[in-house]
Design a protein around this motif. Structure first.
Motif, PDB file in Angstrom:
ATOM      1  N   ALA A 119       0.838  -1.202   0.000  1.00  0.00           N
ATOM      2  CA  ALA A 119       0.000   0.000   0.000  1.00  0.00           C
ATOM      3  C   ALA A 119       0.876   1.258   0.000  1.00  0.00           C
ATOM      4  O   ALA A 119       1.975   1.261   0.542  1.00  0.00           O
ATOM      5  CB  ALA A 119      -0.931  -0.013   1.195  1.00  0.00           C
ATOM      6  N   PRO A 120       0.375   2.326  -0.608  1.00  0.00           N
ATOM      7  CA  PRO A 120       1.220   3.497  -0.854  1.00  0.00           C
ATOM      8  C   PRO A 120       1.530   4.366   0.362  1.00  0.00           C
ATOM      9  O   PRO A 120       2.344   5.262   0.258  1.00  0.00           O
ATOM     10  CB  PRO A 120       0.423   4.294  -1.899  1.00  0.00           C
ATOM     11  CG  PRO A 120      -0.986   3.828  -1.776  1.00  0.00           C
ATOM     12  CD  PRO A 120      -0.931   2.421  -1.286  1.00  0.00           C
ATOM     13  N   PRO A 135       6.718 -12.721   0.356  1.00  0.00           N
ATOM     14  CA  PRO A 135       7.208 -11.991  -0.806  1.00  0.00           C
ATOM     15  C   PRO A 135       8.612 -11.475  -0.546  1.00  0.00           C
ATOM     16  O   PRO A 135       8.927 -11.050   0.572  1.00  0.00           O
ATOM     17  CB  PRO A 135       6.242 -10.808  -0.932  1.00  0.00           C
ATOM     18  CG  PRO A 135       5.160 -11.051   0.039  1.00  0.00           C
ATOM     19  CD  PRO A 135       5.620 -12.046   1.037  1.00  0.00           C
ATOM     20  N   GLY A 136       9.459 -11.526  -1.579  1.00  0.00           N
ATOM     21  CA  GLY A 136      10.812 -11.002  -1.431  1.00  0.00           C
ATOM     22  C   GLY A 136      10.787  -9.482  -1.464  1.00  0.00           C
ATOM     23  O   GLY A 136      11.418  -8.817  -0.657  1.00  0.00           O
ATOM     24  N   GLU A 137      10.051  -8.919  -2.392  1.00  0.00           N
ATOM     25  CA  GLU A 137      10.011  -7.468  -2.571  1.00  0.00           C
ATOM     26  C   GLU A 137       8.552  -7.045  -2.511  1.00  0.00           C
ATOM     27  O   GLU A 137       7.843  -7.056  -3.503  1.00  0.00           O
ATOM     28  CB  GLU A 137      10.682  -7.138  -3.920  1.00  0.00           C
ATOM     29  CG  GLU A 137      10.936  -5.679  -4.169  1.00  0.00           C
ATOM     30  CD  GLU A 137      11.656  -4.962  -3.043  1.00  0.00           C
ATOM     31  OE1 GLU A 137      12.514  -5.581  -2.390  1.00  0.00           O
ATOM     32  OE2 GLU A 137      11.329  -3.802  -2.790  1.00  0.00           O
ATOM     33  N   ARG A 138       8.121  -6.688  -1.301  1.00  0.00           N
ATOM     34  CA  ARG A 138       6.686  -6.500  -1.053  1.00  0.00           C
ATOM     35  C   ARG A 138       6.052  -5.391  -1.870  1.00  0.00           C
ATOM     36  O   ARG A 138       4.846  -5.389  -2.079  1.00  0.00           O
ATOM     37  CB  ARG A 138       6.454  -6.204   0.429  1.00  0.00           C
ATOM     38  CG  ARG A 138       6.634  -7.423   1.276  1.00  0.00           C
ATOM     39  CD  ARG A 138       6.464  -7.121   2.738  1.00  0.00           C
ATOM     40  NE  ARG A 138       6.465  -8.375   3.466  1.00  0.00           N
ATOM     41  CZ  ARG A 138       5.371  -8.998   3.863  1.00  0.00           C
ATOM     42  NH1 ARG A 138       4.192  -8.480   3.641  1.00  0.00           N
ATOM     43  NH2 ARG A 138       5.450 -10.149   4.500  1.00  0.00           N
ATOM     44  N   GLN A 139       6.866  -4.439  -2.298  1.00  0.00           N
ATOM     45  CA  GLN A 139       6.256  -3.328  -3.031  1.00  0.00           C
ATOM     46  C   GLN A 139       5.833  -3.707  -4.437  1.00  0.00           C
ATOM     47  O   GLN A 139       5.093  -2.972  -5.077  1.00  0.00           O
ATOM     48  CB  GLN A 139       7.211  -2.145  -3.073  1.00  0.00           C
ATOM     49  CG  GLN A 139       7.164  -1.385  -1.751  1.00  0.00           C
ATOM     50  CD  GLN A 139       8.196  -0.301  -1.693  1.00  0.00           C
ATOM     51  OE1 GLN A 139       9.381  -0.569  -1.871  1.00  0.00           O
ATOM     52  NE2 GLN A 139       7.747   0.910  -1.460  1.00  0.00           N
ATOM     53  N   HIS A 180       3.512  -5.842  -9.795  1.00  0.00           N
ATOM     54  CA  HIS A 180       3.259  -4.443 -10.125  1.00  0.00           C
ATOM     55  C   HIS A 180       4.606  -3.880 -10.541  1.00  0.00           C
ATOM     56  O   HIS A 180       5.490  -3.753  -9.709  1.00  0.00           O
ATOM     57  CB  HIS A 180       2.819  -3.711  -8.859  1.00  0.00           C
ATOM     58  CG  HIS A 180       1.389  -3.343  -8.843  1.00  0.00           C
ATOM     59  ND1 HIS A 180       0.598  -3.357  -9.945  1.00  0.00           N
ATOM     60  CD2 HIS A 180       0.614  -2.907  -7.819  1.00  0.00           C
ATOM     61  CE1 HIS A 180      -0.612  -2.960  -9.605  1.00  0.00           C
ATOM     62  NE2 HIS A 180      -0.630  -2.699  -8.321  1.00  0.00           N
ATOM     63  N   THR A 181       4.757  -3.544 -11.795  1.00  0.00           N
ATOM     64  CA  THR A 181       6.080  -3.137 -12.273  1.00  0.00           C
ATOM     65  C   THR A 181       6.213  -1.626 -12.217  1.00  0.00           C
ATOM     66  O   THR A 181       5.312  -0.908 -12.635  1.00  0.00           O
ATOM     67  CB  THR A 181       6.249  -3.594 -13.732  1.00  0.00           C
ATOM     68  OG1 THR A 181       5.903  -4.974 -13.795  1.00  0.00           O
ATOM     69  CG2 THR A 181       7.671  -3.396 -14.222  1.00  0.00           C
ATOM     70  N   TYR A 182       7.294  -1.147 -11.676  1.00  0.00           N
ATOM     71  CA  TYR A 182       7.546   0.298 -11.757  1.00  0.00           C
ATOM     72  C   TYR A 182       9.050   0.531 -11.877  1.00  0.00           C
ATOM     73  O   TYR A 182       9.842  -0.310 -11.461  1.00  0.00           O
ATOM     74  CB  TYR A 182       6.931   1.052 -10.575  1.00  0.00           C
ATOM     75  CG  TYR A 182       7.524   0.749  -9.236  1.00  0.00           C
ATOM     76  CD1 TYR A 182       8.616   1.459  -8.752  1.00  0.00           C
ATOM     77  CD2 TYR A 182       6.980  -0.255  -8.443  1.00  0.00           C
ATOM     78  CE1 TYR A 182       9.164   1.164  -7.522  1.00  0.00           C
ATOM     79  CE2 TYR A 182       7.522  -0.554  -7.207  1.00  0.00           C
ATOM     80  CZ  TYR A 182       8.618   0.162  -6.753  1.00  0.00           C
ATOM     81  OH  TYR A 182       9.145  -0.147  -5.541  1.00  0.00           O
ATOM     82  N   PRO A 183       9.426   1.684 -12.457  1.00  0.00           N
ATOM     83  CA  PRO A 183      10.846   1.925 -12.693  1.00  0.00           C
ATOM     84  C   PRO A 183      11.608   1.924 -11.379  1.00  0.00           C
ATOM     85  O   PRO A 183      11.121   2.456 -10.383  1.00  0.00           O
ATOM     86  CB  PRO A 183      10.874   3.331 -13.327  1.00  0.00           C
ATOM     87  CG  PRO A 183       9.471   3.661 -13.687  1.00  0.00           C
ATOM     88  CD  PRO A 183       8.570   2.800 -12.877  1.00  0.00           C
ATOM     89  N   GLY A 184      12.753   1.308 -11.368  1.00  0.00           N
ATOM     90  CA  GLY A 184      13.575   1.309 -10.164  1.00  0.00           C
ATOM     91  C   GLY A 184      13.227   0.214  -9.177  1.00  0.00           C
ATOM     92  O   GLY A 184      13.820   0.141  -8.103  1.00  0.00           O
ATOM     93  N   ALA A 185      12.245  -0.637  -9.524  1.00  0.00           N
ATOM     94  CA  ALA A 185      11.869  -1.712  -8.604  1.00  0.00           C
ATOM     95  C   ALA A 185      13.063  -2.642  -8.393  1.00  0.00           C
ATOM     96  O   ALA A 185      13.822  -2.911  -9.330  1.00  0.00           O
ATOM     97  CB  ALA A 185      10.690  -2.499  -9.167  1.00  0.00           C
TER      98      ALA A 185
END
Ligand code: HEC
Length: 455
Positions: free
Chosen positions: A70-71, A191-195, A276-281
């Motif tokens: 969540a953001p 999850p390894g990378e929750r974001q 959820h893909t975003y730059p810098g993930a």
């Protein structure tokens, strides 16, 4: 009290100032003019420490905490009060916490939704200006849930960074380590990378289908392979052997007591990651923990349910371009189908069986879906009045339902195929076009998945 109410229209950023000025919950000013309370002087009737923290911790913080999906965070008073004015919209619309099943249909374990009383308390708190109150008023924290003892740990073969925006669906194949028939009784994902991990669905690929899946993996140069609707593979069509599903803040993953899913040696675990893909993930290497048992009281199976004629195309599940409301439904007595799910003779055709959990699966143009029983009995199993592809899961019934010969399982799905309800695929907003059953991003499904055992 009056000052607190008065600042509300100015926004909640002022709350901190009010508290800092000493006009906090526990003062005993004599000029209290509020009627009706004989104690507490001008203490607000709802405070963070006494009433709100427990609700946020139980229902929001699983996702709304640093590093989670969540953001923004709701983990501390400072975090929660800073965004308080943003909460009522989502609470009243029922969009937060995300909990798609309609309570009028059934009740489920690990319910993420907010009880009405908690909704009112939260709304009141925001209305009062999000008062902090006194940490000494905080009720004792509820006991931590019992830890499950897992005995198998699997991980994605290597760290992976998704590249397809905004969403990437990728499956990874993990070897099943047991060399004897075993039962899965709990499955949990870390999850390894929750974001970036939005949801995870795990499937057990039986030995006779391993080659098909391996071929998919081999054909993709990156780790794993792209897999949109299900784990892919020639035969997966309607027969999708789920062993677990996970969404952020979801349940701990234990299966109903005394039950488990049989897994044969030589199987594979296929894990579908929705990123959820975003730059810098940063790269993700999620882990799956599994608890096994050598035997169980009741052998369980995941029963996929749909109209085979939709899958085969003999009765196409047509969703015409531009149509705002397309409904398809199907009902059948499935008791003769059970021996296929339990090939080792655990079931005879015509036996009664029990439904412990239910899930629905559609793609992005779906708007509503339901699963239930008709014929001998009229029972609602799962109703998702506002389908959201991002929040799918399997829901464990508080009371398992017994299905007897003569009962029919019924599934119904509705789609909106107008321009207003098209997904973005690979950055391109899609145009309405005729849609049929299929595994791809542009196709649709109407699939029920039930966790069943004998009675
Ligand atoms: C299962 C995870 C999860 C839980 C539990 C959850 N949220 Fe959220 N929340 C999200 C995500 C993810 C977003 C970002 C928008 C989205 O993806 O839907 C979000 C966004 C929001 C927003 C921004 C507006 C919106 O609706 O998108 C508000 C307000 C909010 N959450 C409040 C809450 C509150 C209050 C609770 C608890 C009562 C809560 N959330 C519980 C995952 C969750």
């Amino acid at each position: 009290m009056q000052r607190l109410t008065a600042i509300f229209p100015l926004g909640l950023l002022l709350v901190a100032c009010v508290d800092a000025s000493g006009d906090s919950a526990s003062t005993t000013d004599a000029d209290d003019t509020s009627a009706g309370t004989s104690t507490g002087a001008d203490a607000p009737e709802v405070t963070y420490w006494r009433d709100i923290k427990t609700v946020l911790d139980a229902k929001c913080v699983g996702c709304h905490s640093p590093g989670n999906l969540a953001p923004f965070s709701l983990e501390s008073y400072a975090d929660a009060s800073a965004v308080a004015s943003a909460l009522p919209g989502s609470i009243m619309a029922g969009t937060m916490p995300p909990w798609p099943p309609d309570a009028a249909c059934g009740t489920y374990l690990h319910d993420r939704s907010l009880a009405e009383a908690d909704q009112e308390t939260l709304l009141k708190w925001v209305e009062l200006g999000a008062p902090e109150g006194d940490p000494a008023d905080a009720p004792p924290a509820p006991p931590a849930p019992e830890e499950i003892e897992f005995d198998i740990e699997l991980a994605l073969p290597e760290p992976y960074t998704p590249t397809i925006a905004p969403d990437e669906y990728r499956c990874f194949l993990l070897p099943w380590p047991e060399d004897q028939e075993t039962f899965i009784t709990a499955l949990s994902v870390t999850p390894g990378e929750r974001q970036i991990v939005h949801h995870v669905i795990a499937f057990a690929i039986p030995p006779d289908q391993v080659a098909d899946y391996q071929a998919l993996d081999d054909a993709d140069a990156d780790p794993g392979y792209l897999c949109y609707g299900g784990p892919g593979g020639q035969q997966s069509g309607g027969r999708v052997p789920w062993i677990g599903a996970w969404v952020p803040g979801g349940d701990p993953g234990d299966m109903p007591e005394g039950t488990g899913i049989k897994v044969q040696p030589g199987s594979l675990v296929a894990v579908q990651m929705h990123y959820h893909t975003y730059p810098g993930a940063r790269p993700d290497q999620s882990r799956i923990q599994i608890r096994t048992a050598a035997s169980v009281d009741k052998v369980a199976a995941m029963m996929p349910f749909t109209n085979p004629a939709w899958v085969q195309g003999s009765e196409p599940m047509l969703i015409p371009a531009g149509e705002p409301r397309v409904v398809h439904n199907f009902a059948a007595d499935v008791s003769n189908y059970l021996p296929l799910l339990f090939p080792d003779g655990d079931f005879q055709a015509g036996d009664s069986f029990m439904v412990h959990a239910a899930a629905l699966h559609m793609h992005t143009r779906g708007v509503r879906g339901s699963l239930g029983l008709t014929g001998g009995q009229s029972t609602c199993l799962l109703d998702i009045p506002r389908w959201d592809f991002n929040w799918q899961g399997s829901y464990q019934l508080t009371q398992p339902v017994t299905v007897r010969p003569g009962d029919e399982l019924r599934i119904e799905c509705e789609w909106d195929n107008t321009a207003a309800n098209q997904p973005v695929e690979n950055g391109v907003l899609q145009q309405p076009r005729d849609i049929l059953w299929g595994e791809g991003t542009g196709d649709e499904m109407c699939l029920g998945i039930l966790y069943v055992t004998g009675v």
